[in-house]
Design a protein around this motif. Sequence first.
Motif, PDB file in Angstrom:
ATOM      1  N   ASN A 180     -21.221 -40.187 -12.197  1.00 19.56           N
ATOM      2  CA  ASN A 180     -20.829 -39.033 -11.386  1.00 19.56           C
ATOM      3  C   ASN A 180     -20.772 -39.351  -9.891  1.00 19.56           C
ATOM      4  O   ASN A 180     -20.958 -38.479  -9.046  1.00 19.56           O
ATOM      5  CB  ASN A 180     -21.784 -37.854 -11.619  1.00 19.56           C
ATOM      6  N   ARG A 181     -20.492 -40.615  -9.566  1.00 21.72           N
ATOM      7  CA  ARG A 181     -20.390 -41.046  -8.175  1.00 21.72           C
ATOM      8  C   ARG A 181     -18.921 -41.240  -7.807  1.00 21.72           C
ATOM      9  O   ARG A 181     -18.142 -41.780  -8.590  1.00 21.72           O
ATOM     10  CB  ARG A 181     -21.145 -42.368  -7.957  1.00 21.72           C
ATOM     11  N   TRP A 182     -18.580 -40.818  -6.610  1.00 24.59           N
ATOM     12  CA  TRP A 182     -17.207 -40.954  -6.159  1.00 24.59           C
ATOM     13  C   TRP A 182     -16.936 -42.387  -5.695  1.00 24.59           C
ATOM     14  O   TRP A 182     -17.800 -43.025  -5.099  1.00 24.59           O
ATOM     15  CB  TRP A 182     -16.921 -39.989  -5.001  1.00 24.59           C
ATOM     16  N   TYR A 183     -15.747 -42.844  -5.983  1.00 24.29           N
ATOM     17  CA  TYR A 183     -15.331 -44.164  -5.507  1.00 24.29           C
ATOM     18  C   TYR A 183     -13.866 -44.116  -5.073  1.00 24.29           C
ATOM     19  O   TYR A 183     -13.102 -43.231  -5.475  1.00 24.29           O
ATOM     20  CB  TYR A 183     -15.542 -45.246  -6.574  1.00 24.29           C
ATOM     21  N   GLY A 184     -13.478 -45.046  -4.220  1.00 22.92           N
ATOM     22  CA  GLY A 184     -12.096 -45.131  -3.765  1.00 22.92           C
ATOM     23  C   GLY A 184     -11.218 -45.797  -4.797  1.00 22.92           C
ATOM     24  O   GLY A 184     -11.612 -46.799  -5.401  1.00 22.92           O
ATOM     25  N   ASN A 185     -10.000 -45.265  -4.986  1.00 23.83           N
ATOM     26  CA  ASN A 185      -9.162 -45.721  -6.084  1.00 23.83           C
ATOM     27  C   ASN A 185      -7.783 -46.206  -5.631  1.00 23.83           C
ATOM     28  O   ASN A 185      -6.858 -46.263  -6.436  1.00 23.83           O
ATOM     29  CB  ASN A 185      -8.996 -44.612  -7.123  1.00 23.83           C
ATOM     30  N   LEU A 186      -7.651 -46.566  -4.344  1.00 24.89           N
ATOM     31  CA  LEU A 186      -6.369 -47.115  -3.893  1.00 24.89           C
ATOM     32  C   LEU A 186      -6.180 -48.529  -4.432  1.00 24.89           C
ATOM     33  O   LEU A 186      -5.075 -48.921  -4.802  1.00 24.89           O
ATOM     34  CB  LEU A 186      -6.320 -47.131  -2.362  1.00 24.89           C
ATOM     35  N   TYR A 187      -7.282 -49.275  -4.505  1.00 21.49           N
ATOM     36  CA  TYR A 187      -7.258 -50.641  -5.030  1.00 21.49           C
ATOM     37  C   TYR A 187      -7.990 -50.639  -6.365  1.00 21.49           C
ATOM     38  O   TYR A 187      -9.201 -50.427  -6.403  1.00 21.49           O
ATOM     39  CB  TYR A 187      -7.930 -51.602  -4.046  1.00 21.49           C
ATOM     40  N   TYR A 188      -7.274 -50.868  -7.440  1.00 22.33           N
ATOM     41  CA  TYR A 188      -7.860 -50.675  -8.766  1.00 22.33           C
ATOM     42  C   TYR A 188      -7.408 -51.703  -9.805  1.00 22.33           C
ATOM     43  O   TYR A 188      -7.956 -51.772 -10.896  1.00 22.33           O
ATOM     44  CB  TYR A 188      -7.459 -49.286  -9.294  1.00 22.33           C
ATOM     45  N   ARG A 189      -6.407 -52.513  -9.522  1.00 20.77           N
ATOM     46  CA  ARG A 189      -5.781 -53.335 -10.562  1.00 20.77           C
ATOM     47  C   ARG A 189      -6.675 -54.491 -11.001  1.00 20.77           C
ATOM     48  O   ARG A 189      -7.388 -55.080 -10.209  1.00 20.77           O
ATOM     49  CB  ARG A 189      -4.429 -53.857 -10.061  1.00 20.77           C
ATOM     50  N   LEU A 222     -15.328 -37.000   3.487  1.00 23.57           N
ATOM     51  CA  LEU A 222     -13.984 -37.364   3.035  1.00 23.57           C
ATOM     52  C   LEU A 222     -13.699 -36.823   1.643  1.00 23.57           C
ATOM     53  O   LEU A 222     -12.602 -36.311   1.386  1.00 23.57           O
ATOM     54  CB  LEU A 222     -13.814 -38.884   3.046  1.00 23.57           C
ATOM     55  N   VAL A 223     -14.671 -36.915   0.753  1.00 22.04           N
ATOM     56  CA  VAL A 223     -14.483 -36.371  -0.603  1.00 22.04           C
ATOM     57  C   VAL A 223     -14.151 -34.888  -0.535  1.00 22.04           C
ATOM     58  O   VAL A 223     -13.257 -34.397  -1.246  1.00 22.04           O
ATOM     59  CB  VAL A 223     -15.739 -36.621  -1.462  1.00 22.04           C
ATOM     60  N   ARG A 269      -3.432 -35.911  -2.552  1.00 19.10           N
ATOM     61  CA  ARG A 269      -4.130 -37.103  -2.063  1.00 19.10           C
ATOM     62  C   ARG A 269      -5.524 -37.240  -2.655  1.00 19.10           C
ATOM     63  O   ARG A 269      -6.214 -38.247  -2.440  1.00 19.10           O
ATOM     64  CB  ARG A 269      -4.171 -37.092  -0.537  1.00 19.10           C
ATOM     65  N   SER A 270      -5.943 -36.250  -3.451  1.00 16.33           N
ATOM     66  CA  SER A 270      -7.202 -36.371  -4.186  1.00 16.33           C
ATOM     67  C   SER A 270      -7.162 -37.548  -5.152  1.00 16.33           C
ATOM     68  O   SER A 270      -8.211 -38.005  -5.621  1.00 16.33           O
ATOM     69  CB  SER A 270      -7.492 -35.076  -4.954  1.00 16.33           C
ATOM     70  N   ALA A 271      -5.965 -38.075  -5.424  1.00 10.57           N
ATOM     71  CA  ALA A 271      -5.833 -39.247  -6.294  1.00 10.57           C
ATOM     72  C   ALA A 271      -6.478 -40.483  -5.686  1.00 10.57           C
ATOM     73  O   ALA A 271      -6.689 -41.486  -6.386  1.00 10.57           O
ATOM     74  CB  ALA A 271      -4.359 -39.519  -6.574  1.00 10.57           C
ATOM     75  N   LEU A 272      -6.800 -40.441  -4.403  1.00 11.65           N
ATOM     76  CA  LEU A 272      -7.441 -41.591  -3.753  1.00 11.65           C
ATOM     77  C   LEU A 272      -8.886 -41.781  -4.180  1.00 11.65           C
ATOM     78  O   LEU A 272      -9.462 -42.843  -3.945  1.00 11.65           O
ATOM     79  CB  LEU A 272      -7.385 -41.435  -2.225  1.00 11.65           C
ATOM     80  N   VAL A 273      -9.494 -40.758  -4.796  1.00 14.29           N
ATOM     81  CA  VAL A 273     -10.893 -40.869  -5.208  1.00 14.29           C
ATOM     82  C   VAL A 273     -11.038 -40.482  -6.666  1.00 14.29           C
ATOM     83  O   VAL A 273     -10.227 -39.735  -7.218  1.00 14.29           O
ATOM     84  CB  VAL A 273     -11.822 -39.990  -4.331  1.00 14.29           C
TER      85      VAL A 273
END
Length: 447
Positions: A321-330, A298-299, A311-315
């Motif tokens: 240096n680890r990828w994480y999901g960023n849709l839920y962040y508040r 997915l990355v 849509r790269s803004a989702l990660v």
Amino acid sequence: MKFKHHILWVSLALASSSCEKFLDVQPKEFISDAATIVDRSSAETAVRGVYSALADGSYYGTSFQSIGYLSGDNIVWTGSQSQVQEFINKKVNADNSTISSAWISIYRTINRANNVIDKVPAVKDAQLTDALRNQYIGEAYFARALAYFDLARTWGGVPLITKPTINPTDNSGIKRSSVAETYAQVLKDLETAEPLLPATTDRYRATRKTVWALRARYHLYQKEWVKAEEYADKVISDATNYKLTKPFSAFFANDARGTTESIFEIFYNGTTEVNSHRGQWQPQTNGGTRQWAPNDALVALLNNPAVGGTRSALVAKDNQNRWYGNLYYRNPASDPSYVLRIAEIILIRAEARAQQDKLTLGLADLNLIRDRAGIAASTAATKNDLLLAIENERRVEFALEPHRWYDIVRTGRAPAVFSLSEANRYVLPIPVQQLLSDKALEQNPGY
């Protein structure tokens, strides 16, 4: 207290007139349903309780949504709980706590909706106008339709409970309906809700337009392509109120909520009502656990300028240096849960048109989504190519939303995409607690 449909409580909350404050409730308290719906104020409280049940952490707050993406092929589990890995391995057991909590929460939503449907028509209060009464009842029918839709696509046929549960044994002994009967109940509830609801735009409460959007999804799942296109078009044609935001992240970044992208999202205030999603996705440096994360495939898709685009803004990457999901962040946890977005409705219409051999129109819809993401238009020239392009687009467009598993199962593509040829695994097992509490329930084959 027994589970399933043996739940008879409605949460209390303060009344409010604005959309956002509709769910800006005080800490949850509980009283017997027998004392709740007697006037306009208590009727509104009961409707608020329905939305609160939808927002629960075991339903659209976290657990139910996680079924849709953990079971797909976008996410990895970084923790140690074997029950979460069961979804990723596509070998979910009947004692899995996530499916148990989701089942209970969905039936709690149904029971609260049943209370509104059963009691609001008889309320005598001059302040409860016919229009408001109809709206409340229509909202309850919509919520019940959504709940049974989610049950059907996850477990198949389920017990159909359409009356309030007052005593723990009221609805025991009701056998499972077939999956066709369960979906028929969904349609019946949507058809009942539509004329009762106002023809307004509200992104936090059900309206007639919200019904149209869910009907588009319903008809897509039923492979009723003409109807899917018809109801998708009803929503898309309201271009003043529903349109894609640019860039892609505009519907969720910078604390955005209630944008034109959203048809129905669930509101959380971050204090008394929180969306626990962000804790699972965010890394430790942001106060989360990062217990599930985007996988390498997915990355790569999201960061490919020709596929993911904006849509790269989702990660994002953490300090390790680890990828994480960023849709839920508040922080505090007030992220909306996105139940219906206009992007989904556009892709529903694209798929429905492709299935009817309206390839030019279907391609045009697909390219609306691609244009918003900042990527080149698709040139898919055949029906199969277009359908595959739509499938691939849905994978990245809804990468962190609960669509991927259901998309691949409903299209019959699970053997090819997931290497899952065991058809019994296309639905989840009935939670073992429910089988023990009600002997009328039968387990799905193969579990």
